[in-house]
Scaffold this motif. Structure first.
Motif, PDB file in Angstrom:
ATOM      1  N   ILE A 191       0.869  -1.172   0.000  1.00  0.00           N
ATOM      2  CA  ILE A 191       0.000   0.000   0.000  1.00  0.00           C
ATOM      3  C   ILE A 191       0.910   1.227   0.000  1.00  0.00           C
ATOM      4  O   ILE A 191       1.916   1.259   0.705  1.00  0.00           O
ATOM      5  CB  ILE A 191      -0.974   0.013   1.199  1.00  0.00           C
ATOM      6  N   ASP A 216      -1.975   6.187  -0.922  1.00  0.00           N
ATOM      7  CA  ASP A 216      -3.214   5.474  -0.585  1.00  0.00           C
ATOM      8  C   ASP A 216      -3.552   5.649   0.898  1.00  0.00           C
ATOM      9  O   ASP A 216      -4.716   5.835   1.254  1.00  0.00           O
ATOM     10  CB  ASP A 216      -3.084   3.982  -0.906  1.00  0.00           C
ATOM     11  N   LEU A 217      -2.541   5.605   1.742  1.00  0.00           N
ATOM     12  CA  LEU A 217      -2.787   5.787   3.179  1.00  0.00           C
ATOM     13  C   LEU A 217      -3.296   7.196   3.478  1.00  0.00           C
ATOM     14  O   LEU A 217      -4.157   7.379   4.344  1.00  0.00           O
ATOM     15  CB  LEU A 217      -1.528   5.473   3.986  1.00  0.00           C
ATOM     16  N   HIS A 276      -5.085   8.944   1.424  1.00  0.00           N
ATOM     17  CA  HIS A 276      -6.485   8.882   0.984  1.00  0.00           C
ATOM     18  C   HIS A 276      -7.363   8.245   2.080  1.00  0.00           C
ATOM     19  O   HIS A 276      -8.439   8.763   2.404  1.00  0.00           O
ATOM     20  CB  HIS A 276      -6.587   8.077  -0.312  1.00  0.00           C
ATOM     21  N   PHE A 277      -6.903   7.134   2.651  1.00  0.00           N
ATOM     22  CA  PHE A 277      -7.672   6.479   3.705  1.00  0.00           C
ATOM     23  C   PHE A 277      -7.743   7.344   4.975  1.00  0.00           C
ATOM     24  O   PHE A 277      -8.746   7.335   5.688  1.00  0.00           O
ATOM     25  CB  PHE A 277      -7.094   5.100   4.030  1.00  0.00           C
ATOM     26  N   CYS A 297     -11.041   8.499   6.850  1.00  0.00           N
ATOM     27  CA  CYS A 297     -11.175   8.297   8.296  1.00  0.00           C
ATOM     28  C   CYS A 297     -11.564   9.600   8.988  1.00  0.00           C
ATOM     29  O   CYS A 297     -12.419   9.610   9.882  1.00  0.00           O
ATOM     30  CB  CYS A 297      -9.874   7.743   8.859  1.00  0.00           C
ATOM     31  N   VAL A 317      -7.151   4.648  11.152  1.00  0.00           N
ATOM     32  CA  VAL A 317      -6.748   4.706   9.746  1.00  0.00           C
ATOM     33  C   VAL A 317      -6.416   3.304   9.245  1.00  0.00           C
ATOM     34  O   VAL A 317      -6.808   2.916   8.136  1.00  0.00           O
ATOM     35  CB  VAL A 317      -5.542   5.663   9.534  1.00  0.00           C
ATOM     36  N   ALA A 318      -5.714   2.524  10.064  1.00  0.00           N
ATOM     37  CA  ALA A 318      -5.375   1.150   9.683  1.00  0.00           C
ATOM     38  C   ALA A 318      -6.639   0.332   9.434  1.00  0.00           C
ATOM     39  O   ALA A 318      -6.718  -0.419   8.444  1.00  0.00           O
ATOM     40  CB  ALA A 318      -4.520   0.501  10.772  1.00  0.00           C
ATOM     41  N   ALA A 324      -8.191   1.448   6.159  1.00  0.00           N
ATOM     42  CA  ALA A 324      -7.348   1.030   5.033  1.00  0.00           C
ATOM     43  C   ALA A 324      -7.262  -0.484   4.889  1.00  0.00           C
ATOM     44  O   ALA A 324      -6.830  -0.990   3.851  1.00  0.00           O
ATOM     45  CB  ALA A 324      -5.940   1.614   5.190  1.00  0.00           C
ATOM     46  N   ILE A 381       0.969   1.400   9.015  1.00  0.00           N
ATOM     47  CA  ILE A 381       0.814   2.852   9.152  1.00  0.00           C
ATOM     48  C   ILE A 381       2.091   3.434   9.749  1.00  0.00           C
ATOM     49  O   ILE A 381       2.631   4.427   9.251  1.00  0.00           O
ATOM     50  CB  ILE A 381      -0.399   3.219  10.041  1.00  0.00           C
TER      51      ILE A 381
END
Length: 195
Positions: A7, A11-12, A14-15, A19, A33-34, A37, A44
């Motif tokens: 990932i 992308d993180l 974005h997540f 969140c 967040v984890a 995602a 993370i």
């Protein structure tokens, strides 16, 4: 340290935004967040050492996308797009400005956050000054540089957002209509001076 799941940092980010929208800044954690995602908390931590660091990247990502969109506009469209973009983030429940101001307060006790925010503000001021110079050949008021106009515009946007966060019934639409009128009038002054 173990390699992260497949990932990307992007992308993180974005997540993390998702969140923030879903849970709000008050319940925002790296664990949350984890979960959003679908990765481990270790993934993370591989990309972001602290919650504040991730939040800085979220703010930076929002700013960069906004400036890219505005910079692609031509002349008068720059002004309209910049005002429209600022107005879209100016509300009583704006997660962007809650996030930005929360980080600003954190920066009073954290030099790394302060340095990162200062760098971001410098880039925003520079981007605004560059866009203003596309709009105006010279300053509408003699003695005020285009660089200063960029700083003033950013301060105006942040100040209006702060007021909207604090005052539930802040007249965002009316105020931004007046801001647009103000800058159209300043543009007219530049045109008149050039004639």
């Amino acid at each position: 340290m173990a390699k992260p799941n497949v990932i990307s940092k992007g992308d993180l980010i974005h997540f993390a935004k998702a969140c923030l929208v879903e849970k709000g800044i008050e319940k925002f954690t790296l664990r949350a967040v984890a979960e959003v995602a679908g990765v481990t908390q270790g993934t993370i931590y591989y990309h972001f050492k602290t919650k504040e660091q991730l939040l800085l990247y979220v703010v930076q990502d929002i700013c960069e996308k906004s400036w890219t969109e505005i910079s692609q506009q031509q002349n008068q469209s720059i002004l309209s797009q910049a005002i429209k973009s600022a107005q879209s983030r100016c509300s009583h429940d704006s997660f962007y400005h809650k996030l930005f101001l929360t980080l600003m307060v954190s920066s009073f006790h954290n030099e790394k956050i302060r340095d990162s925010l200062a760098e971001m503000m410098l880039l925003e001021n520079k981007a605004m000054s560059e866009n203003v110079s596309k709009l105006w050949a010279n300053s509408p008021i003699q003695g005020i540089s285009l660089e200063t106009w960029g700083i003033l515009l950013n301060a105006l946007v942040d100040g209006l957002a702060l007021q909207a966060l604090l005052e539930k019934d802040f007249p965002v639409e009316n105020v931004y209509k007046d801001v647009e009128k103000l800058f159209h009038r300043l543009s007219e002054l530049v045109d008149e001076e050039g004639k």
